[in-house]
Design a protein around this motif. Structure first.
Motif, PDB file in Angstrom:
ATOM      1  N   ASP A   1       0.812  -1.214   0.000  1.00  0.00           N
ATOM      2  CA  ASP A   1       0.000   0.000   0.000  1.00  0.00           C
ATOM      3  C   ASP A   1       0.848   1.269   0.000  1.00  0.00           C
ATOM      4  N   TYR A   2       2.103   1.150   0.453  1.00  0.00           N
ATOM      5  CA  TYR A   2       2.990   2.315   0.543  1.00  0.00           C
ATOM      6  C   TYR A   2       4.047   2.326  -0.561  1.00  0.00           C
ATOM      7  N   ALA A   3       3.814   1.590  -1.644  1.00  0.00           N
ATOM      8  CA  ALA A   3       4.785   1.539  -2.736  1.00  0.00           C
ATOM      9  C   ALA A   3       5.019   2.921  -3.345  1.00  0.00           C
ATOM     10  N   GLY A   4       4.058   3.818  -3.229  1.00  0.00           N
ATOM     11  CA  GLY A   4       4.220   5.166  -3.759  1.00  0.00           C
ATOM     12  C   GLY A   4       5.321   5.956  -3.078  1.00  0.00           C
ATOM     13  N   ALA A   5       5.806   5.459  -1.929  1.00  0.00           N
ATOM     14  CA  ALA A   5       6.889   6.146  -1.221  1.00  0.00           C
ATOM     15  C   ALA A   5       8.265   5.818  -1.799  1.00  0.00           C
ATOM     16  N   VAL A   6       8.350   4.787  -2.669  1.00  0.00           N
ATOM     17  CA  VAL A   6       9.663   4.342  -3.170  1.00  0.00           C
ATOM     18  C   VAL A   6      10.390   5.425  -3.962  1.00  0.00           C
ATOM     19  N   PRO A   7       9.776   6.016  -5.012  1.00  0.00           N
ATOM     20  CA  PRO A   7      10.521   7.055  -5.756  1.00  0.00           C
ATOM     21  C   PRO A   7      10.846   8.276  -4.903  1.00  0.00           C
ATOM     22  N   VAL A   8       9.984   8.588  -3.937  1.00  0.00           N
ATOM     23  CA  VAL A   8      10.271   9.700  -3.029  1.00  0.00           C
ATOM     24  C   VAL A   8      11.546   9.414  -2.248  1.00  0.00           C
ATOM     25  N   LEU A   9      11.647   8.206  -1.712  1.00  0.00           N
ATOM     26  CA  LEU A   9      12.815   7.832  -0.916  1.00  0.00           C
ATOM     27  C   LEU A   9      14.084   7.831  -1.758  1.00  0.00           C
ATOM     28  N   GLN A  10      13.983   7.387  -3.016  1.00  0.00           N
ATOM     29  CA  GLN A  10      15.164   7.349  -3.878  1.00  0.00           C
ATOM     30  C   GLN A  10      15.675   8.754  -4.193  1.00  0.00           C
ATOM     31  N   VAL A  11      14.762   9.690  -4.444  1.00  0.00           N
ATOM     32  CA  VAL A  11      15.179  11.074  -4.692  1.00  0.00           C
ATOM     33  C   VAL A  11      15.766  11.684  -3.424  1.00  0.00           C
ATOM     34  N   LEU A  12      15.143  11.398  -2.278  1.00  0.00           N
ATOM     35  CA  LEU A  12      15.598  11.983  -1.011  1.00  0.00           C
ATOM     36  C   LEU A  12      16.927  11.396  -0.532  1.00  0.00           C
ATOM     37  N   ALA A  13      17.423  10.353  -1.197  1.00  0.00           N
ATOM     38  CA  ALA A  13      18.747   9.835  -0.850  1.00  0.00           C
ATOM     39  C   ALA A  13      19.808  10.918  -1.046  1.00  0.00           C
ATOM     40  N   GLY A  14      19.641  11.744  -2.096  1.00  0.00           N
ATOM     41  CA  GLY A  14      20.553  12.871  -2.281  1.00  0.00           C
ATOM     42  C   GLY A  14      20.443  13.874  -1.157  1.00  0.00           C
ATOM     43  N   PHE A  15      19.228  14.066  -0.668  1.00  0.00           N
ATOM     44  CA  PHE A  15      19.004  14.977   0.445  1.00  0.00           C
ATOM     45  C   PHE A  15      19.710  14.485   1.710  1.00  0.00           C
ATOM     46  N   VAL A  16      19.845  13.170   1.856  1.00  0.00           N
ATOM     47  CA  VAL A  16      20.501  12.605   3.036  1.00  0.00           C
ATOM     48  C   VAL A  16      21.936  13.134   3.159  1.00  0.00           C
ATOM     49  N   VAL A  17      22.679  13.117   2.048  1.00  0.00           N
ATOM     50  CA  VAL A  17      24.061  13.614   2.080  1.00  0.00           C
ATOM     51  C   VAL A  17      24.085  15.106   2.388  1.00  0.00           C
ATOM     52  N   LEU A  18      23.202  15.857   1.726  1.00  0.00           N
ATOM     53  CA  LEU A  18      23.159  17.312   1.926  1.00  0.00           C
ATOM     54  C   LEU A  18      22.786  17.657   3.367  1.00  0.00           C
ATOM     55  N   GLN A  19      21.787  16.973   3.901  1.00  0.00           N
ATOM     56  CA  GLN A  19      21.338  17.275   5.258  1.00  0.00           C
ATOM     57  C   GLN A  19      22.363  16.856   6.297  1.00  0.00           C
ATOM     58  N   ALA A  20      23.139  15.824   5.997  1.00  0.00           N
ATOM     59  CA  ALA A  20      24.206  15.433   6.918  1.00  0.00           C
ATOM     60  C   ALA A  20      25.216  16.572   7.074  1.00  0.00           C
ATOM     61  N   VAL A  21      25.556  17.224   5.956  1.00  0.00           N
ATOM     62  CA  VAL A  21      26.461  18.378   6.022  1.00  0.00           C
ATOM     63  C   VAL A  21      25.795  19.531   6.779  1.00  0.00           C
ATOM     64  N   THR A  22      24.508  19.743   6.513  1.00  0.00           N
ATOM     65  CA  THR A  22      23.782  20.819   7.194  1.00  0.00           C
ATOM     66  C   THR A  22      23.722  20.582   8.690  1.00  0.00           C
ATOM     67  N   ASN A  23      23.433  19.354   9.105  1.00  0.00           N
ATOM     68  CA  ASN A  23      23.370  19.040  10.536  1.00  0.00           C
ATOM     69  C   ASN A  23      24.698  19.319  11.219  1.00  0.00           C
ATOM     70  N   LEU A  24      25.774  19.114  10.494  1.00  0.00           N
ATOM     71  CA  LEU A  24      27.105  19.337  11.044  1.00  0.00           C
ATOM     72  C   LEU A  24      27.444  20.823  11.112  1.00  0.00           C
ATOM     73  N   THR A  25      26.849  21.605  10.211  1.00  0.00           N
ATOM     74  CA  THR A  25      27.304  22.976   9.980  1.00  0.00           C
ATOM     75  C   THR A  25      26.421  24.054  10.594  1.00  0.00           C
ATOM     76  N   SER A  26      25.108  23.871  10.543  1.00  0.00           N
ATOM     77  CA  SER A  26      24.200  24.971  10.838  1.00  0.00           C
ATOM     78  C   SER A  26      24.344  25.500  12.258  1.00  0.00           C
ATOM     79  N   ASP A  27      24.248  24.632  13.264  1.00  0.00           N
ATOM     80  CA  ASP A  27      24.391  25.081  14.647  1.00  0.00           C
ATOM     81  C   ASP A  27      25.767  25.676  14.895  1.00  0.00           C
ATOM     82  N   SER A  28      26.775  25.114  14.215  1.00  0.00           N
ATOM     83  CA  SER A  28      28.128  25.624  14.394  1.00  0.00           C
ATOM     84  C   SER A  28      28.227  27.083  13.959  1.00  0.00           C
ATOM     85  N   LEU A  29      27.553  27.441  12.871  1.00  0.00           N
ATOM     86  CA  LEU A  29      27.566  28.828  12.410  1.00  0.00           C
ATOM     87  C   LEU A  29      26.900  29.754  13.423  1.00  0.00           C
ATOM     88  N   ASP A  30      25.854  29.270  14.085  1.00  0.00           N
ATOM     89  CA  ASP A  30      25.202  30.089  15.119  1.00  0.00           C
ATOM     90  C   ASP A  30      26.177  30.392  16.248  1.00  0.00           C
TER      91      ASP A  30
END
Length: 491
Positions: A335-364
């Motif tokens: 029933d949740y097969a529609g989430a598959v392409p979303v997850l595949q695209v968001l794999a790129g977001f995983v790398v980007l957000q990992a850098v953001t998680n490391l960086t954003s608070d540090s800049l503050d």
């Protein structure tokens, strides 16, 4: 980096990672039980659509005061500890006033707001949402305040308590027959418990242990409020990035589409827990190093953390693309097969957000909140526009694509600001990133070649094993792990 600083970061990271693990495991179990057994896609989507709406409303309740107070707590714990009680008292009084006003307004207009959103059926959710906003605001504040004190063990404990209590009460109320509405109230109870514990510890272990100065330093309350302005802008932009897309999917498509999109984002959140824990752990150290004029040490901390984060997340993103379909079908059902392409695209977001998680608070903590706020505001506005353009054209996948595009720009700007502050060794970082991508690419091709010949279950197991092998190779090549030490430990 001194051994004392390194040991402090490691201890804080371990405590934060354990708590994040507890929080994310409880979140994953909650996601699995609700999606697989207790709620249909419509109910699941409706619940998280409302939570997305409440996150946007929460912006007006939080207004950056927590992060601003944490920054000044970190600074004044070194310079003038007697100001700490004044800082805490001022922040809590201001938060009580603002949160109360926002909750009261929501209680007065929840029916009209539901009508404007085109779904009168969520009115009762929004009424409960007034409580959700109050308790979640103080739950988050206690965690951020402990971060300012660099007491990450307490911050970690509060997050773990929130995750476990939320899971227990959500499941109990849904099983009792209250459905998605009961699930939302379970969130409220869980966050209430965490907030109560957090504020109690903050009062007993910190507020009461500092001897207050005779007077609040002139101008400090003004600076506290002034610094909260760019933090508010940044937080607003963060919420637009993380929640407005969910709100727009619900408004432009259906609750089922929200379920697919939310499931994809929740899986990526689970994957990102270690990077979030590391970023949360190291960021107060940047404020301390800058105050002590030790930027060389701050640079070493950031570069080491960035390389080790990429060691984990580049292979993880590649694996996520490969195993998305069998994972979603086997764990959550067809029933949740529609989430598959979303997850595949968001794999790129995983790398980007990992850098953001490391960086954003540090800049503050480096005092660059204003620059980050401008960058976040611009990319968030672009994200909103791209969502409006791409969701009608591509459905939920369009929302995921918009997120990846705009976050790429934001990460690039963040790295530029960090480089301006710390003078990063770009050649060293470039070589490290190139090696990580090369080895990951070779391993990913190997998996893809054997994928057509094996079952989904075997492919999942093989992908996990190959991911571990990829990380091991990268860890040895980068020097993170010394094989001789491993052999000695085994013997």
């Amino acid at each position: 980096m001194t051994s004392e600083t390194q040991n402090h970061i490691v201890r804080g990271f371990k405590a934060t990672l354990v708590a994040r693990a507890i929080y994310m495991v409880s979140s994953a179990l909650l996601m699995f039980v609700l999606a697989r057994f207790l709620l249909d896609p419509d109910g699941y989507g409706a619940l998280y659509w409302v939570i997305g709406i409440l996150a946007v409303i929460q912006l007006f309740a939080d207004i950056g005061l927590g992060k601003s107070s944490a920054r000044y707590i970190s600074e004044y714990s070194e310079r003038d500890p007697g100001q700490i009680p004044h800082l805490l008292r001022t922040t809590i009084i201001a938060k009580l006033c603002v949160v109360s006003v926002v909750a009261l307004v929501l209680l007065l207009v929840y029916d009209d707001l539901a009508a404007v959103l085109g779904n009168p059926g969520v009115a009762s959710f929004l009424a409960i949402g007034a409580l959700y906003i109050v308790v979640n605001s103080f739950n988050a504040f206690s965690q951020v305040a402990f971060q300012g004190f660099n007491a990450l063990g307490y911050s970690a404990a509060i997050q773990a308590i929130a995750g476990v209590a939320r899971f227990a009460f959500v499941i109990a109320l849904v099983l009792a027959g209250f459905g998605a509405l009961g699930a939302l109230f379970g969130y409220v109870i869980g966050y209430t418990i965490a907030a109560a514990v957090g504020i109690t510890i903050l009062y007993e272990r910190f507020y009461r242990t500092y001897e207050p100065a005779d007077e609040f330093e002139p101008g400090l309350s003004r600076r506290l409020l002034k610094y909260s302005v760019p933090l508010t802008a940044t937080r607003s932009a963060n919420v637009i990035d993380k929640q407005i897309d969910t709100v727009l999917v619900g408004a432009l498509l259906t609750p089922t589409a929200v379920a697919f999109y939310t499931l994809g984002k929740q899986i990526t959140d689970f994957v990102l827990a270690p990077a979030e824990a590391l970023g949360f752990t190291i960021s107060p150290n940047f404020g301390e190093q800058k105050a002590a004029d030790q930027l060389e040490q701050a640079r070493q901390i950031y570069e080491t953390s960035l390389v080790q984060t990429m060691l984990l997340y580049v292979p993880a993103a590649a694996g996520l693309v490969i195993v998305a379909e069998p994972f979603v079908r086997m764990v959550f059902g067809p029933d949740y097969a529609g989430a598959v392409p979303v997850l595949q695209v968001l794999a790129g977001f995983v790398v980007l957000q990992a850098v953001t998680n490391l960086t954003s608070d540090s800049l503050d903590y480096l005092g660059r909140a204003r620059a980050r706020a401008i960058a976040k505001g611009g990319t968030s506005a672009a994200n909103f526009g791209l969502n409006l353009l791409l969701i009608p054209m591509l459905g939920v996948v369009g929302a995921a694509i918009a997120t990846v595009i705009t976050h790429t720009v934001y990460v690039a700007v963040n790295l530029y600001i960090v480089h301006a502050e710390l003078s990063l060794r770009l050649d060293h970082l470039g070589r490290s990133m190139g090696l990580i991508c090369l080895i990951t690419g070779v391993m990913a091709v190997a998996v893809l070649l054997v994928t057509p010949m094996v079952s989904n279950l075997v492919m999942l197991g093989g992908a996990v094993a190959l991911g571990a092998a990829t990380w091991a190779v990268l860890a040895v090549v980068s020097g993170l792990v010394d094989p001789r030490e491993v052999r000695a430990a085994i013997r």
